[in-house]
Design an enzyme around this catalytic site. Structure first.
Site, PDB file in Angstrom:
ATOM      1  N   LYS A 131      -9.105  13.104   6.575  1.00 29.51           N
ATOM      2  CA  LYS A 131      -8.869  13.174   8.026  1.00 29.51           C
ATOM      3  C   LYS A 131     -10.057  13.777   8.750  1.00 29.51           C
ATOM      4  O   LYS A 131     -10.439  13.305   9.818  1.00 29.51           O
ATOM      5  CB  LYS A 131      -7.614  14.008   8.326  1.00 29.51           C
ATOM      6  CG  LYS A 131      -6.320  13.262   8.044  1.00 29.51           C
ATOM      7  CD  LYS A 131      -5.121  14.037   8.577  1.00 29.51           C
ATOM      8  CE  LYS A 131      -3.819  13.448   8.069  1.00 29.51           C
ATOM      9  NZ  LYS A 131      -2.654  14.257   8.396  1.00 29.51           N
ATOM     10  N   LYS A 151      -3.223   2.416   1.703  1.00 28.47           N
ATOM     11  CA  LYS A 151      -1.814   2.742   1.968  1.00 28.47           C
ATOM     12  C   LYS A 151      -1.456   2.424   3.423  1.00 28.47           C
ATOM     13  O   LYS A 151      -2.319   2.495   4.310  1.00 28.47           O
ATOM     14  CB  LYS A 151      -1.519   4.201   1.622  1.00 28.47           C
ATOM     15  CG  LYS A 151      -2.002   5.192   2.635  1.00 28.47           C
ATOM     16  CD  LYS A 151      -1.410   6.575   2.418  1.00 28.47           C
ATOM     17  CE  LYS A 151      -1.970   7.472   3.520  1.00 28.47           C
ATOM     18  NZ  LYS A 151      -1.648   8.835   3.491  1.00 28.47           N
ATOM     19  N   LYS A 191      -0.184   5.507   9.610  1.00 26.73           N
ATOM     20  CA  LYS A 191      -0.189   5.563  11.071  1.00 26.73           C
ATOM     21  C   LYS A 191      -1.604   5.490  11.622  1.00 26.73           C
ATOM     22  O   LYS A 191      -1.831   5.016  12.717  1.00 26.73           O
ATOM     23  CB  LYS A 191       0.417   6.893  11.546  1.00 26.73           C
ATOM     24  CG  LYS A 191       1.909   6.993  11.370  1.00 26.73           C
ATOM     25  CD  LYS A 191       2.405   8.410  11.689  1.00 26.73           C
ATOM     26  CE  LYS A 191       3.283   8.908  10.567  1.00 26.73           C
ATOM     27  NZ  LYS A 191       4.024  10.118  10.802  1.00 26.73           N
TER      28      LYS A 191
HETATM   29  P1  TYM Z   1       3.849  12.279   6.944  1.00 31.14           P
HETATM   30  O1  TYM Z   1       4.523  12.522   8.245  1.00 31.14           O
HETATM   31  O2  TYM Z   1       2.439  11.790   6.956  1.00 31.14           O
HETATM   32  O3  TYM Z   1       4.685  11.241   6.099  1.00 31.14           O
HETATM   33  C1  TYM Z   1       6.081  11.419   5.879  1.00 31.14           C
HETATM   34  C2  TYM Z   1       6.415  10.956   4.479  1.00 31.14           C
HETATM   35  O4  TYM Z   1       6.077   9.567   4.307  1.00 31.14           O
HETATM   36  C3  TYM Z   1       5.351   9.408   3.095  1.00 31.14           C
HETATM   37  N1  TYM Z   1       4.440   8.265   3.244  1.00 31.14           N
HETATM   38  C4  TYM Z   1       4.361   7.250   2.379  1.00 31.14           C
HETATM   39  N2  TYM Z   1       5.013   6.973   1.237  1.00 31.14           N
HETATM   40  C5  TYM Z   1       4.711   5.836   0.600  1.00 31.14           C
HETATM   41  N3  TYM Z   1       3.793   4.940   1.056  1.00 31.14           N
HETATM   42  C6  TYM Z   1       3.105   5.169   2.198  1.00 31.14           C
HETATM   43  N4  TYM Z   1       2.220   4.289   2.641  1.00 31.14           N
HETATM   44  C7  TYM Z   1       3.382   6.367   2.918  1.00 31.14           C
HETATM   45  N5  TYM Z   1       2.902   6.902   4.063  1.00 31.14           N
HETATM   46  C8  TYM Z   1       3.559   8.060   4.242  1.00 31.14           C
HETATM   47  C9  TYM Z   1       4.614  10.719   2.920  1.00 31.14           C
HETATM   48  O5  TYM Z   1       4.245  10.916   1.577  1.00 31.14           O
HETATM   49  C10 TYM Z   1       5.634  11.713   3.398  1.00 31.14           C
HETATM   50  O6  TYM Z   1       6.524  12.082   2.365  1.00 31.14           O
HETATM   51  N6  TYM Z   1       2.513  16.802   5.323  1.00 31.14           N
HETATM   52  C11 TYM Z   1       3.627  15.902   5.438  1.00 31.14           C
HETATM   53  C12 TYM Z   1       4.810  16.472   6.198  1.00 31.14           C
HETATM   54  C13 TYM Z   1       5.333  17.782   5.720  1.00 31.14           C
HETATM   55  C14 TYM Z   1       6.095  18.030   4.556  1.00 31.14           C
HETATM   56  C15 TYM Z   1       6.405  19.407   4.586  1.00 31.14           C
HETATM   57  C16 TYM Z   1       6.538  17.210   3.505  1.00 31.14           C
HETATM   58  C17 TYM Z   1       5.196  18.969   6.368  1.00 31.14           C
HETATM   59  N7  TYM Z   1       5.852  19.952   5.688  1.00 31.14           N
HETATM   60  C18 TYM Z   1       7.146  19.995   3.564  1.00 31.14           C
HETATM   61  C19 TYM Z   1       7.277  17.829   2.499  1.00 31.14           C
HETATM   62  C20 TYM Z   1       7.573  19.198   2.520  1.00 31.14           C
HETATM   63  C21 TYM Z   1       3.167  14.664   6.179  1.00 31.14           C
HETATM   64  O7  TYM Z   1       2.241  14.707   6.944  1.00 31.14           O
HETATM   65  O8  TYM Z   1       3.963  13.572   6.012  1.00 31.14           O
END
Ligand code: TYM
Length: 337
Positions: A116, A199, A202
């Site tokens: 990022k 992948k 967003k």
């Molecule tokens: P975020 O908001 O980017 O994504 C949410 C969840 O979606 C999953 N994900 C995917 N899984 C499979 N294929 C893809 N292409 C794909 N894109 C996104 C992510 O792995 C995620 O599980 N840092 C985290 C949010 C967070 C969090 C936490 C997660 C904050 N605190 C505590 C677990 C526990 C994030 O930015 O997810």
């Protein structure tokens, strides 16, 4: 109520108007299925969202839409604790503590940060983005989570959580549960429909390869129909040689409940076009009730607020306890009120 079920915790960012299929299949679908077997805590992570600049009105709206979507795909506030991260002050408080036991080099190795910050350039990269994984560590440890249902891209952050939990426990005595990632192999990484080696994300450069849950179904159907596929014509699952077709098969399998092997047999003698058209049609029917339910929740802001108030209260009860114990272990003088 004392629960003896193992605990899960996870979060999702409210950084766009809709979740995409990667979010849903990689993580949120598992959140729904874990509600009954686990003591489940799920949150919309607005504190994480502001690590990049957000327009206040948009952030507010996206946070509501995120909660409505989570309810729309099947989270049930009677069976899980659903809340917004900023409603529970302890997240930021424990994050500070965790920052103070994290090595600078350790944080620098987080690949999501590296990706990022490289995209944004050093001038626009905030310190918040750098310590973002540490806030995530605090999120997980506050609830003493046993498992963390996420997609593959979050594995390293759960590893960091394990390391910091063990470090703290070693230094100050047993305080935190050391969590495990809960990652389903089949849907751990959903790929972009236009670039099936990247992948679905967003922040992709083009929206053409991203299927959003709340987009008009015919827009998504078109994306499936124009998905990039591979050379050859035979529908088979081979992630190396046929990443495009394999991605479509994984998606179709996950939303239909049919196995990949069943689907491959079903498409025997048919070409890629048949897979794309059928998947587009299936998706259109599948997504309709999700959109309908999401709309119902968005149309009733008072109900949404009530659900979040109840969720925050349940979350705070757990978070407060963990923070009090943590502060005590560290040697902070107890605050007398
Ligand atoms: P975020 O908001 O980017 O994504 C949410 C969840 O979606 C999953 N994900 C995917 N899984 C499979 N294929 C893809 N292409 C794909 N894109 C996104 C992510 O792995 C995620 O599980 N840092 C985290 C949010 C967070 C969090 C936490 C997660 C904050 N605190 C505590 C677990 C526990 C994030 O930015 O997810």
């Amino acid at each position: 109520m004392v629960s003896h079920r193992p605990r899960v915790l996870s979060g999702i960012q409210p950084t766009s108007g809709s979740f995409h299929l990667g979010n849903y299949l990689g993580a949120v679908r598992q959140w729904v299925s874990l509600q009954d077997s686990h003591d489940a805590f799920y949150m919309v992570v607005d504190l994480h969202a502001i690590t990049v600049e957000q327009e206040p009105a948009t952030l507010r709206e996206n946070t509501r839409t995120s909660v409505a979507q989570l309810l729309g795909v099947g989270l049930d506030p009677e069976r899980c604790t659903l809340f917004v991260q900023s409603h529970v002050a302890e997240h930021a408080q424990l994050a500070w503590v965790m920052n103070c036991i994290t090595g600078f080099g350790e944080a620098s190795r987080m690949t999501q940060f590296k990706d990022k910050s490289a995209k944004q350039g050093a001038d626009r990269t905030t310190v918040g983005l750098f310590t973002y994984p540490v806030l995530q560590v605090a999120d997980i440890l506050l609830y003493q989570a046993d498992q963390v249902p996420v997609g593959e891209d979050q594995r390293q952050h759960v590893e960091l959580t394990r390391d910091l939990a063990e470090r703290f426990n070693h230094r100050y005595g047993q305080t935190f549960t050391v969590p495990n990632p809960y990652i389903l192999k089949e849907t751990a990484k959903i790929f972009d429909l236009q670039d099936p080696t990247a992948k679905m994300s967003k922040s992709a450069s083009s929206p053409k390869g991203i299927v959003n849950l709340l987009d008009e179904a015919k827009v998504s159907a078109k994306k499936f129909k124009s998905a990039v596929t591979d050379t050859g014509t035979v529908v088979s699952f081979d992630e190396k040689e046929k990443p495009g077709v394999s991605n479509l098969l994984s998606i179709y399998s996950a939303i239909s409940g049919r196995t990949v092997a069943e689907l491959v047999e079903h498409f025997d003698g048919k070409m890629y076009g048949a897979l794309k058209t059928e998947l587009a049609e299936f998706f259109t029917e599948w997504v309709a009730p999700i959109q309908e339910r999401t709309r119902t929740y968005l149309d009733d802001p008072a109900q949404l607020d009530a659900i979040l108030a109840q969720g925050a209260e349940k979350a705070r009860a757990v978070a407060e306890q963990t923070l009090t114990t943590t502060y005590d272990r560290i040697g902070f003088l107890p605050a007398k009120r």
